[in-house]
Every structure is written in C-alpha cells, then in structure tokens.
Design an enzyme around this catalytic site. Structure first.
Site, PDB file in Angstrom:
ATOM      1  N   ARG A 217      53.325  23.041  42.271  1.00 20.12           N
ATOM      2  CA  ARG A 217      54.961  23.677  42.161  1.00 20.12           C
ATOM      3  C   ARG A 217      54.888  24.253  40.809  1.00 20.12           C
ATOM      4  O   ARG A 217      54.353  23.848  39.792  1.00 20.12           O
ATOM      5  CB  ARG A 217      55.551  22.387  42.418  1.00 20.12           C
ATOM      6  CG  ARG A 217      55.906  21.813  43.820  1.00 20.12           C
ATOM      7  CD  ARG A 217      56.625  23.005  44.581  1.00 20.12           C
ATOM      8  NE  ARG A 217      56.816  22.373  45.888  1.00 20.12           N
ATOM      9  CZ  ARG A 217      56.151  22.719  47.085  1.00 20.12           C
ATOM     10  NH1 ARG A 217      55.036  23.476  46.937  1.00 20.12           N
ATOM     11  NH2 ARG A 217      56.169  22.145  48.078  1.00 20.12           N
ATOM     12  N   HIS A 265      53.314  32.113  46.494  1.00 20.35           N
ATOM     13  CA  HIS A 265      53.364  30.848  46.982  1.00 20.35           C
ATOM     14  C   HIS A 265      52.891  30.894  48.614  1.00 20.35           C
ATOM     15  O   HIS A 265      53.618  30.484  49.364  1.00 20.35           O
ATOM     16  CB  HIS A 265      54.941  30.373  47.267  1.00 20.35           C
ATOM     17  CG  HIS A 265      55.132  28.991  47.272  1.00 20.35           C
ATOM     18  ND1 HIS A 265      55.868  28.354  46.948  1.00 20.35           N
ATOM     19  CD2 HIS A 265      54.240  28.086  48.169  1.00 20.35           C
ATOM     20  CE1 HIS A 265      55.855  26.909  47.137  1.00 20.35           C
ATOM     21  NE2 HIS A 265      54.704  26.900  47.823  1.00 20.35           N
TER      22      HIS A 265
HETATM   23  P1  NAP Z   1      49.758  13.612  48.139  1.00 19.54           P
HETATM   24  O1  NAP Z   1      48.808  13.494  49.387  1.00 19.54           O
HETATM   25  O2  NAP Z   1      51.033  12.854  48.041  1.00 19.54           O
HETATM   26  O3  NAP Z   1      48.864  13.354  46.899  1.00 19.54           O
HETATM   27  C1  NAP Z   1      49.114  13.419  45.746  1.00 19.54           C
HETATM   28  C2  NAP Z   1      48.239  13.102  44.689  1.00 19.54           C
HETATM   29  O4  NAP Z   1      48.855  13.183  43.326  1.00 19.54           O
HETATM   30  C3  NAP Z   1      47.730  11.682  44.812  1.00 19.54           C
HETATM   31  O5  NAP Z   1      46.397  11.378  44.374  1.00 19.54           O
HETATM   32  C4  NAP Z   1      48.616  10.849  43.738  1.00 19.54           C
HETATM   33  O6  NAP Z   1      47.863   9.669  43.157  1.00 19.54           O
HETATM   34  C5  NAP Z   1      48.612  12.043  42.669  1.00 19.54           C
HETATM   35  N1  NAP Z   1      49.733  11.517  41.691  1.00 19.54           N
HETATM   36  C6  NAP Z   1      51.361  11.702  41.991  1.00 19.54           C
HETATM   37  N2  NAP Z   1      51.731  11.322  40.816  1.00 19.54           N
HETATM   38  C7  NAP Z   1      51.053  11.139  39.742  1.00 19.54           C
HETATM   39  C8  NAP Z   1      50.983  10.730  38.615  1.00 19.54           C
HETATM   40  N3  NAP Z   1      52.150  10.736  38.015  1.00 19.54           N
HETATM   41  N4  NAP Z   1      49.825  10.699  37.880  1.00 19.54           N
HETATM   42  C9  NAP Z   1      48.434  10.897  38.595  1.00 19.54           C
HETATM   43  N5  NAP Z   1      48.405  11.102  39.696  1.00 19.54           N
HETATM   44  C10 NAP Z   1      49.510  11.353  40.366  1.00 19.54           C
HETATM   45  O7  NAP Z   1      50.183  15.214  47.850  1.00 19.54           O
HETATM   46  P2  NAP Z   1      49.443  16.444  48.794  1.00 19.54           P
HETATM   47  O8  NAP Z   1      49.685  16.624  50.296  1.00 19.54           O
HETATM   48  O9  NAP Z   1      47.846  16.423  48.311  1.00 19.54           O
HETATM   49  O10 NAP Z   1      50.184  17.460  48.059  1.00 19.54           O
HETATM   50  C11 NAP Z   1      50.432  17.849  46.800  1.00 19.54           C
HETATM   51  C12 NAP Z   1      51.357  19.031  46.478  1.00 19.54           C
HETATM   52  O11 NAP Z   1      50.979  20.277  46.659  1.00 19.54           O
HETATM   53  C13 NAP Z   1      52.635  18.842  47.163  1.00 19.54           C
HETATM   54  O12 NAP Z   1      53.636  17.833  46.639  1.00 19.54           O
HETATM   55  C14 NAP Z   1      53.265  20.168  47.206  1.00 19.54           C
HETATM   56  O13 NAP Z   1      54.136  20.451  45.908  1.00 19.54           O
HETATM   57  C15 NAP Z   1      51.979  21.157  46.884  1.00 19.54           C
HETATM   58  N6  NAP Z   1      51.604  21.983  47.938  1.00 19.54           N
HETATM   59  C16 NAP Z   1      51.550  23.578  47.613  1.00 19.54           C
HETATM   60  C17 NAP Z   1      51.317  24.415  48.769  1.00 19.54           C
HETATM   61  C18 NAP Z   1      51.294  25.767  48.514  1.00 19.54           C
HETATM   62  O14 NAP Z   1      51.355  26.691  49.153  1.00 19.54           O
HETATM   63  N7  NAP Z   1      51.254  26.295  46.894  1.00 19.54           N
HETATM   64  C19 NAP Z   1      51.382  23.913  49.865  1.00 19.54           C
HETATM   65  C20 NAP Z   1      51.293  22.680  50.067  1.00 19.54           C
HETATM   66  C21 NAP Z   1      51.540  21.822  49.313  1.00 19.54           C
HETATM   67  P3  NAP Z   1      47.600   8.556  44.128  1.00 19.54           P
HETATM   68  O15 NAP Z   1      46.680   8.908  44.839  1.00 19.54           O
HETATM   69  O16 NAP Z   1      47.338   7.361  43.394  1.00 19.54           O
HETATM   70  O17 NAP Z   1      48.923   8.086  45.078  1.00 19.54           O
END
Ligand code: NAP
Length: 302
Positions: A217, A265
């Site tokens: 983001r 994006h």
């Molecule tokens: P997810 O499965 O919820 O994974 C989030 C990861 O971040 C987890 O490993 C979590 O740790 C870690 N995390 C969260 N808060 C943290 C902190 N304060 N300190 C350290 N680690 C932290 O999310 P996801 O599905 O992989 O997606 C991630 C993000 O990608 C989405 O939220 C979205 O904003 C973005 N995204 C972008 C696009 C694009 O086209 N650019 C597309 C889709 C998504 P834990 O494992 O310990 O919980």
C-alpha cells in the site's frame, strides 16, 4: 440465502454469472435489504450497511481490507473475511519475481543505457549473492518468498510471529532483516503499526545500492524519505505499484525519476475465475454455521 453484491469498483457482470452458476439456489441482489445474510463488498456504496440487519458475513472481494476496517459503517459485530484468491497470489508472485529479476539482471540500467545508445556490460551476480527481504510472510509474502528461494535467492522474511516457510529465514526483528537485504519487498497489510514503515530510519539500515519494491500500500512509504534515499545513492532503484493518493498525480516526481519504476496498482488483480470458488466455499460455511476462511482479526488490524 440472499447474497448482496455491493461495489462501486467491481463490475457485477464479472462476478454474478459465475456465482449464480455455482449457487443456483441462492439469490444474488444488488440492493441491501433485511433478508440479506452475506454481503460481497469492494468499495461498497455509502449507506449499504444501514439496511442489513440480518447480516452473517461481510466478504471482501479484495485481499487488503484496511478501507473496510476504517469504515465505521461496517458493523464490528459481523465477521469480516478478506479474499484469499489463488489467482491473485500467483499474479503477485510473478510481479515480485519480475521486479527482483529486473533489478538482479540490471535490466533497469540497460533500459537507461539504451536510451543513451550506450553499450556497457555490467558485472554479473549469482542469485545466491543477493538476499531478498520479504516484509510480511502472509498469503502473498510466503508464496513470493518461496518462488524467490526456488530461483536461488537467499530469502529472509519479517512477520509479527515467526513463520515456518521452507528455505526462508524468518525473523521478527526488522532491523536484522533490513541490514541483510539487498532487495526488500513490502507485502505488509496497512495498519497503525506498518503505516510509514518504509521511512529513512529503516531505509538507512539497508546495504548501499539496495532496491525497494513496494507492492502493498502507498501508506507504507514515506515518499520524501524514499526520494532522499534514491538521490543520495543509498538505493539504486525503487519499483512502486501503490501510492497515496491513487492515481499518482501527473506532476508527481516519481513519474520521471530515473531510479523509479511506476506501475498503476496492478501487481495483482482480483481474478474472479479463481476467487469465485473461494467465495462460494465461504457462503457454504455460513450456511452450515462453520467458521469462514480469511477472517480478519479486528484487533490486529488485518
Ligand atoms: P496477510 O496474509 O494478512 O499477511 C500479512 C503478513 O504481514 C503476515 O505475515 C503478518 O504477520 C505480517 N504483519 C502484519 N503486521 C505486522 C507487523 N506489525 N509487524 C510485522 N509483520 C506484520 O496479507 P496478504 O494477503 O499477504 O496481503 C498483504 C497486503 O498486500 C494486503 O494487505 C494488501 O494491502 C496488499 N495487496 C496489494 C496488491 C496489489 O496489487 N498491489 C494486491 C493484493 C494485496 P503474521 O504472519 O505474524 O500475522
């Protein structure tokens, strides 16, 4: 069961025929009402949640849910599920690999050299010479980390809790990860804790000449700190897919910066063909009273 489709961003024609084909007994509607039990949402129109007294699940059509979490209209008492779309996961891994390989093989430099008609081969590195730090080892980060590992890169990952991802060194110590990484890939959710995490304090921990890839983001990035790190030579290149605000304004310096690659994006788009079966499975879970997949932990903010 009555299922509401509420989005000002997603085209219902891309979703409803496929959903209806798999759930022929259920009724899909586009107007809120008292009988609706599941709401499928992505940027829902204002007022959507005011007329849904019997809602059992809010199912996001996107993987990132920070906007829904910040919206006081979304009832906190109703479970909120984010979409974990295998097509989107695959697309993100391809994007991350494409950027890491572009940087690793110096293609970003060769494009600049071509513009100047300059023939100058650069030294070759092995993938094993590079350490890629993946910030966030969730659905997206873990998959990208494994693909990078399979290409021979050393991969370290940062998450809140230690993760077991084969071949990936997992750590909860951000400074340690940053000091080791010649490339960092941001795949964190946007929360109070991660907002502005790509700032000068953290960027300065990276080895000189590193590369930053932000596909999470725009709010993760402190833009002036990134520009300073690029201009000082601390960073050699940044691949940016996400911005705050979007679209990136035409006068923004990123558009013309020689060390920045901008994409609009598109790192990973929701893919109805792979996500419809996941949504159907969650609706079936609601029907039988089971726990939906991808439930958001409201206290953690993701
Ligand atoms: P997810 O499965 O919820 O994974 C989030 C990861 O971040 C987890 O490993 C979590 O740790 C870690 N995390 C969260 N808060 C943290 C902190 N304060 N300190 C350290 N680690 C932290 O999310 P996801 O599905 O992989 O997606 C991630 C993000 O990608 C989405 O939220 C979205 O904003 C973005 N995204 C972008 C696009 C694009 O086209 N650019 C597309 C889709 C998504 P834990 O494992 O310990 O919980």
């Amino acid at each position: 069961m009555k299922v509401l489709f509420a989005s000002t961003s997603e085209d219902p024609d891309h979703w409803l025929p496929g959903l209806q084909a798999l759930l022929s007994e259920d009724e899909f509607v586009q107007e809120p009402g008292p009988d609706v039990e599941v709401a499928l949402v992505a940027n829902p129109p204002p007022g959507t949640f005011e007329r849904l007294p019997n809602l059992k699940l809010v199912q996001s059509l996107w993987m990132g849910v920070e906007k829904l979490l910040a919206d006081p209209a979304v009832p906190a008492s109703v479970p909120l599920a984010r979409l974990i779309d295998p097509g989107m996961v695959a697309a993100m891994t391809e994007t991350v690999l494409a950027h890491v390989l572009d940087w690793h093989r110096h293609h970003f430099r060769y494009r600049a050299q071509q513009a100047e008609r300059r023939w100058r081969p650069l030294p070759q590195f092995l993938a094993g010479d590079r350490t890629v730090g993946v910030l966030g080892l969730g659905a997206l980060g873990a998959d990208a980390a494994q693909a990078l590992r399979a290409h021979g890169f050393r991969v370290v990952g940062w998450s809140r809790r230690k993760k077991n991802v084969v071949g990936v060194e997992s750590s909860t110590d951000l400074s340690e990860i940053l000091r080791k990484s010649s490339v960092i890939v941001c795949l964190l959710p946007l929360t109070e804790q991660t907002m502005g995490i790509l700032n000068s304090e953290h960027l300065n921990l990276l080895p000189d000449g590193s590369c930053v890839i932000n596909v999470a983001r725009g709010g993760h990035m402190v833009e002036k700190d990134l520009l300073a790190a690029l201009d000082s030579g601390k960073l050699s290149h940044a691949y940016l897919d996400v911005f705050e605000p979007e679209p990136l304004p035409p006068e923004h310096p990123f558009w013309t910066h020689p060390k920045v690659t901008v994409t609009p994006h598109i790192a990973a788009l929701t893919e109805p063909r792979t996500s419809i079966p996941k949504i159907v499975a969650n609706i079936e879970r609601v029907r039988r009273g089971a726990k939906p997949e991808g439930l958001v932990d409201r206290s953690a903010g993701y």
